[in-house]
Design a protein around this motif. Structure first.
Motif, short mmCIF file in Angstrom:
data_model
loop_
_atom_site.label_atom_id
_atom_site.label_comp_id
_atom_site.label_asym_id
_atom_site.label_seq_id
_atom_site.Cartn_x
_atom_site.Cartn_y
_atom_site.Cartn_z
N ASN A 183 0.72 -1.17 0.06
CA ASN A 183 -0.04 0.17 -0.03
C ASN A 183 0.78 1.25 0.01
OD1 ASN A 183 -2.82 -1.08 0.52
ND2 ASN A 183 -1.73 -2.01 1.98
N LYS A 214 -13.98 0.18 10.12
CA LYS A 214 -13.90 1.06 8.67
C LYS A 214 -15.06 2.14 8.86
CE LYS A 214 -12.76 -3.19 6.01
NZ LYS A 214 -12.95 -3.61 4.50
N GLU A 251 -6.90 1.27 7.08
CA GLU A 251 -7.92 0.01 7.44
C GLU A 251 -6.89 -1.35 7.84
OE1 GLU A 251 -12.05 1.18 4.89
OE2 GLU A 251 -10.61 -0.29 4.25
N GLU A 252 -6.10 -1.56 7.08
CA GLU A 252 -5.08 -2.49 7.15
C GLU A 252 -4.23 -2.57 8.36
OE1 GLU A 252 -3.33 -4.70 3.87
OE2 GLU A 252 -4.89 -4.09 2.55
N ASP A 274 -13.81 5.97 8.04
CA ASP A 274 -14.63 6.75 7.23
C ASP A 274 -14.80 8.19 7.91
OD1 ASP A 274 -14.61 5.09 5.18
OD2 ASP A 274 -16.73 3.82 5.50
N ARG A 297 -6.76 5.40 2.64
CA ARG A 297 -7.63 4.47 3.44
C ARG A 297 -7.54 3.13 3.63
NH1 ARG A 297 -13.04 6.29 3.63
NH2 ARG A 297 -12.80 7.74 1.82
N THR A 298 -7.28 2.47 2.50
CA THR A 298 -6.94 0.98 2.78
C THR A 298 -5.74 0.90 3.56
OG1 THR A 298 -7.59 0.73 0.35
CG2 THR A 298 -6.40 -1.09 1.34
N ASN A 304 -3.61 3.54 -1.81
CA ASN A 304 -4.62 4.36 -1.16
C ASN A 304 -4.86 4.26 0.29
OD1 ASN A 304 -7.69 4.39 0.23
ND2 ASN A 304 -7.82 5.24 -1.91
#
Length: 548
Positions: free
Chosen positions: A168, A287, A178-179, A291, A174-175, A172
């Motif tokens: 990553n 998530k 999250e991870e 967001d 955001r990804t 992104n």
């Protein structure tokens, strides 16, 4: 040059905070760079974005042009083989030279986890050394500093963490968040494992807001930091309950959601997040939290600011905020938090190539060591296990200079990237300056490990420099490849005196030409090699070489 003289030089040469800034950029725009594209610009770009670019890579960048070079920086890279045991053969399930990443550790075997951790850190150094003209490993280190971990004893958790950074690194955001949030390494490091409905742990929620995404901002009122409040920390910690780090049956590791550890109650965020209500979303609730955070435009500004500090410098004033960071942030938002478009715009801008940015940073230890090892180190005859031993030596050298990968000293990262007003000056002190000089000497003398010897190929390096039979052109060519700014006539004369002390220029021309005509003659080779060792030993310890 003594330490006091060096520190005075380094402090004067780098840019500090605006109140100390004396050399301001002449342009503050993200408009594409249209100036000349020469060795100077190509070397600057590659030194900032890669580890130890070679002369061939820099010359190729000049030939390719700026656009194609940036394209190469972000081009997809082939998969890298996972780490292997290189000095441990007591694991009954994994042989020497094989990877351990999907094999749970056998309990009771002394040294097993330590060997895996050494394998992991050596592997990461190897990827940096072999990264070529890709920005990938610089970005992996950037995110490692941004989402730091330390004291991760389970090397499989550590590999999982580094792997997700690699996947990553310019993708992104955001990804990535999250991870990271449910990764085993982060769950261990910031106590997510202990975050339950009965006893919420706020460590990760606090750092998620303050250091990883939106930033704290100025204190507006007790418990209100402009970008979030203490109530938000409490509510988000409840949302993040239920996750634990686990090793699965197939040997892989993951963050696993345990429903009965999760707080299913209603959580309300503060006015900083529009008084949003979060209802139970079970294993997707983290998530939902992310967001809500990423709806705030300040997140993109915060990340843009960190990218600027890492790749450009710490000189961020209101003009830079408005004309550089705000457009970068808008690119991040417009691309749904993809990082690459904003970073490409920055690296290809008039602003990035402004002369005031050259030499404004003191290199961190890994940049310093890999500049020498990457630019000069001859390929040994070592096999893969021998390479791991060499990579481990570089890791140990960086560790002694206070830069330890997988063991960052603070959740805020290394002080050089966040602590004003010193910033990069933190890399140089009475201990680390001496260690830089010692490690430069060690590399010059060659590293013998695992039955193989690693030596600097100085003759191979200068062979790539045009007109190298002229000592003036040779030294100027070396400086253009290694120094952030052109040399003065005094510096040129100083280095030439070391190369050919008290001799006229033609002495170098004759001696080097004689070697070129008979490169297998040991006497001719040693005569030239000795002169180069004296000069490069000095170059590696010059303040100019410490700047990037």
């Amino acid at each position: 040059m003594d330490r006091r003289s060096f520190l005075q030089f380094a402090t004067a040469s780098r840019k500090a905070m605006p109140s100390k800034q004396s050399t301001l950029p002449t342009t503050t725009t993200l408009m594409p760079y249209t100036g000349e594209w020469t060795l100077e610009q190509a070397a600057f770009l590659l030194h900032r974005t890669t580890f130890g670019p070679t002369p061939a890579q820099i010359y190729q960048a000049v030939e390719n042009g700026l656009s194609a070079t940036i394209g190469a920086l972000f081009a997809p890279q082939p998969a890298v083989a996972p780490p292997v045991y290189y000095n441990f053969s007591n694991d009954p399930n994994v042989a020497l030279g094989e990877t351990w990443i999907h094999t749970p550790p056998t309990l009771g075997i002394a040294g097993l986890q330590g060997s895996r951790r050494r394998s992991l850190t050596a592997w990461q150094i190897g990827k940096m050394l072999q990264g070529g003209t890709s920005i990938k490993e610089k970005m992996v280190l950037f995110w490692h500093e941004h989402f730091p971990v330390a004291n991760i004893n389970n090397a499989q958790f550590g590999y999982h963490y580094l792997d997700l950074l690699q996947r990553n690194c310019f993708g992104n955001f955001r990804t990535l968040v999250e991870e990271i949030t449910v990764s085993p390494a982060m769950l261990i490091y910031l106590n997510g494992n202990q975050n339950t409905r009965q006893a919420p742990n706020e460590n990760y929620a606090r750092e998620l807001l303050e250091l990883f995404t939106v930033g704290r901002g100025d204190v507006a009122a007790p418990g209100d930091y402009t970008n979030y409040t203490e109530d938000d920390v409490v509510a988000m910690a409840r949302c993040l309950t239920g996750w634990v780090a686990r090793t699965l049956e197939d040997g892989t590791v993951a963050g696993v959601f345990v429903p009965n550890r999760h707080d299913t109650g209603v959580k309300q965020l503060s006015h900083r997040f529009d008084n949003a209500i979060i209802t139970d979303a079970a294993d997707l609730e983290y998530k939902v939290v992310i967001d809500h955070i990423l709806q705030k435009a300040e997140v993109a500004m915060f990340i843009s600011r960190q990218l600027h500090i890492w790749f450009v410098g710490t000189n961020i004033d209101p003009v830079v905020e408005a004309n550089i960071l705000a457009p970068m942030a808008q690119l991040i938002i417009d691309n749904d938090y993809a990082i690459q478009p904003a970073l490409e715009a920055l690296l290809g801008s008039e602003y990035f190539f402004d002369a005031s940015h050259r030499g404004c940073m003191i290199t961190h230890p890994l940049d310093y060591l890999l500049r020498i090892a990457g630019c000069f180190m001859a390929t040994s005859e070592a096999d893969l296990l021998g390479e791991y031993r060499f990579w481990d030596q570089i890791y140990r050298m960086a560790t002694s200079q206070e830069m330890v990968i997988m063991d960052i000293p603070s959740v805020a990262g290394w002080k050089a990237f966040y602590q004003a007003p010193q910033f990069y000056d933190f890399w140089i002190n009475s201990v680390t300056l001496t260690l830089r000089q010692e490690t430069a000497s060690d590399l010059m003398n060659g590293i013998f490990t695992g039955g193989f010897r690693w030596e600097l190929d100085l003759l191979g390096f200068i062979a790539q420099i045009p007109n190298n039979t002229d000592p003036n052109a040779l030294i100027e060519g070396i400086a253009a490849l290694l120094f952030a700014a052109p040399m003065s006539s005094q510096q040129l004369a100083f280095l030439k005196e070391i190369l050919i002390p008290g001799l006229p220029d033609y002495e170098w021309t004759i001696e080097y030409s004689d070697y070129l005509s008979q490169p297998d003659d040991p006497d001719l080779r040693n005569a030239v090699q000795t002169k180069l060792e004296a000069m490069f030993s000095t170059i590696f310890k010059m303040p100019e070489f410490y700047l990037i």
